[in-house]
Design a protein around this motif. Structure first.
Motif: not given
Length: 143
Positions: A23-27, A72-77
């Motif tokens: 989701a973070l990589d695509t949208f 949150k950590k994955r999103a921050s990365e």
């Protein structure tokens, strides 16, 4: 049309983590992560099979916090932030209610949580199957 609000239900499983990364990589839009705590029947703790109610609730809170902190950590990365929500209830019903109530227009979720037997690994998983069948928005299932 690209979504404006993506929901990623997280249960702490590797596939759910993969769904968040996808989701973070695509949208490039608002992403909300939702952890659903499933209440256990209090009678299951009788005879010491499970912890007492308060011990169990504390363990569930700690687990939910851990899932949210990992998200949150994955999103921050990835250079992103995520909104975070913890709800209690039936996972599929809670996900569907959140979609209806929160202006979500796309769901990205793992195909199944936790370790399962070989047959279950070949299937989507009960929660994903219900969400795909009933959600009024597009659902992407990560496997």
């Amino acid at each position: 049309m690209a979504p404006s609000h993506v929901l990623v239900p997280l249960d702490g499983s590797p596939l759910a983590d993969d769904a968040l990364v996808h989701a973070l990589d695509t949208f490039d839009c608002r992403v909300t992560v939702l952890n659903v705590v499933t209440p256990l029947d209090s009678s299951m703790s009788e005879g010491g099979v499970l912890e007492t109610g308060e011990e169990r609730r504390e363990g569930e809170r700690e687990r939910a916090e851990s899932v949210i902190e990992t998200a949150k950590k994955r999103a921050s990365e990835a250079g992103r932030t995520v909104d975070t929500v913890v709800e209690t209830g039936d996972p599929a019903e809670t996900i569907l209610a959140f979609v209806e109530d929160s202006d979500v227009d796309h769901v990205v979720m793992g195909g199944h949580g936790g370790d399962r037997n070989e047959l279950a690994r070949r299937l989507l998983g009960t929660v994903a199957t219900v969400v795909v069948g009933k959600a009024p928005v597009t659902v992407t299932v990560v496997r």
